[in-house]
Design an enzyme around this catalytic site. Sequence first.
Site, mmCIF file in Angstrom:
data_model
loop_
_atom_site.group_PDB
_atom_site.id
_atom_site.type_symbol
_atom_site.label_atom_id
_atom_site.label_comp_id
_atom_site.label_asym_id
_atom_site.label_seq_id
_atom_site.Cartn_x
_atom_site.Cartn_y
_atom_site.Cartn_z
ATOM 1 N N ALA A 25 -3.547 -4.109 7.829
ATOM 2 C CA ALA A 25 -2.389 -5.205 7.743
ATOM 3 C C ALA A 25 -2.734 -6.339 8.302
ATOM 4 O O ALA A 25 -2.338 -7.561 7.777
ATOM 5 C CB ALA A 25 -1.065 -4.403 8.442
ATOM 6 N N VAL A 59 -9.167 7.301 7.051
ATOM 7 C CA VAL A 59 -8.171 6.954 8.385
ATOM 8 C C VAL A 59 -6.817 7.855 8.029
ATOM 9 O O VAL A 59 -6.250 8.300 9.094
ATOM 10 C CB VAL A 59 -7.982 5.417 8.372
ATOM 11 C CG1 VAL A 59 -6.946 5.021 9.083
ATOM 12 C CG2 VAL A 59 -9.294 4.484 8.616
ATOM 13 N N LYS A 94 11.633 -3.394 1.278
ATOM 14 C CA LYS A 94 12.222 -4.225 2.254
ATOM 15 C C LYS A 94 11.125 -5.326 2.882
ATOM 16 O O LYS A 94 9.883 -4.816 2.650
ATOM 17 C CB LYS A 94 12.609 -3.366 3.359
ATOM 18 C CG LYS A 94 13.931 -2.394 3.150
ATOM 19 C CD LYS A 94 14.139 -1.567 4.478
ATOM 20 C CE LYS A 94 15.527 -0.800 4.270
ATOM 21 N NZ LYS A 94 15.780 0.086 5.432
ATOM 22 N N HIS A 119 -11.919 -3.055 37.910
ATOM 23 C CA HIS A 119 -12.439 -1.501 38.265
ATOM 24 C C HIS A 119 -11.184 -1.287 38.798
ATOM 25 O O HIS A 119 -10.593 -1.647 39.555
ATOM 26 C CB HIS A 119 -13.429 -1.710 39.108
ATOM 27 C CG HIS A 119 -13.852 -0.025 39.543
ATOM 28 N ND1 HIS A 119 -14.384 0.748 38.769
ATOM 29 C CD2 HIS A 119 -13.545 0.252 41.064
ATOM 30 C CE1 HIS A 119 -14.513 1.852 39.516
ATOM 31 N NE2 HIS A 119 -14.032 1.602 40.795
#
Length: 458
Positions: free
Chosen positions: A312, A180, A40, A435
């Site tokens: 990616a 990872v 795909k 902040h």
Amino acid sequence: MSESGGTFDLVVLGGGSGGYSAALRAAELGMSVALIEKDKLGGTCLHYGCIPTKALLHSAEIAESTRESESVGVKATFEGIDLPAVHKYKDKVVDGLYKGLTGLIQSRQITAVEGEGRLTGADEVTVGGTVYKGRNILLASGSEPKTLGLDIDGEKVITSNDALTMDRVPKSVVVLGGGVIGVEFASVYRSYGAEVTIVEALPQLLPLEDEASSKLLSRAFRKRGISSELNTPFESHKLTESGVEVTLQGGKTIEAEVLLVAIGRGPVSKGLGYEEAGVSLNRGFVQVDENLHTGVGNIYAVGDLIETLQLAHAGFAEGIFVAEHIAGLNPPAIDYDGVPRVTYCEPEVASVGITARTARERGYEVEEMTYNLAGNGKSRILQTQGAVKLVAEKDGPVLGVHIVGSRAGELVTEGQLVYNWEALPSEVAQLIHAHPTQSEALGEAHLALAGKPLHVHD
């Protein structure tokens, strides 16, 4: 006799991040493009990597938030994980993005070819019996999970691909690999309620990250109940009635319901005709020069297929680079140190630039500054722990930004600008951060490095 699919300015083999970005950019620049994909459009990232795994991580974050809701005064009951419903949510995200990408490809008049392509010459790719001629060819066939030669049965011994479709939450998991992929799935499984042990042959989790970041992650994982066997290579495994028994070097054994093999990804290049066409491979990776050219005809390669960062967004940038290079736009070479890297476990780990060790190896005189998130108001509100660590050349620009903590992946964007624009700590220190935000932690770290440590304890 093969039939002709036509002649194009660019024929792209592989429709993942690197391939489809090249196709889109080339079409935008007026080129005729054929994009060949056997599965795909969107490739690993969209269907088996970045997007579905981050959807799982978000559901895991919700699970943790529900468990811990009483700490912020919200009464909620955690009743468990409905994995089919998680997959339904994940698939809805993926399907929406897939439809969007398919529409983009169609709108640019790119010829999308479904089927397994093979390089059959320096200027052609063959799909089935159809030959697509290209004035330029881009190899973008991507990567697949490495398995160490283990027998993957998809039930007791699985890869990350299998983990994305499992119909149950295992009671216990051994994750082989502390990179990872391994730590992200370890984080998910722990949030889903599994007992998790990570086995890593190297001395630290996330071996490519700064050592300080890895130590912070290890500490956070211990608090979450995730065990790690570091500096301990995997030796063997055997199937049992209830799951697997894993043996480590030294003889220690660990029993679990599932063994997740997450030792990284290898290039998909075998049997695709690359070597026959004269393209050089090293351990399966296509060899390229600084212009991502293979040295053969007008054949280029990008993404996980080459020995650059397996990210990616790196592949995406490489695809754009090749399209612009072919068009004669003379794009600047990609500085891979300047590409942000994010691991989406809890807490997240993000970095851009180089580590202190690498900086010293390159001959820099280095200054370091660490700002603990305990001093950051928004991080306290979010109940996250971690730190921002800066690495800078003495009296010079920032060379590296390393962050551990919830939402670190969003924070690293500012670090990317700091590194890539070669900012001095004093220049960043002048910027006023909103902040209360976590971005103030970056501001405070630069203030401290610039000699104005307002919220840093001596």
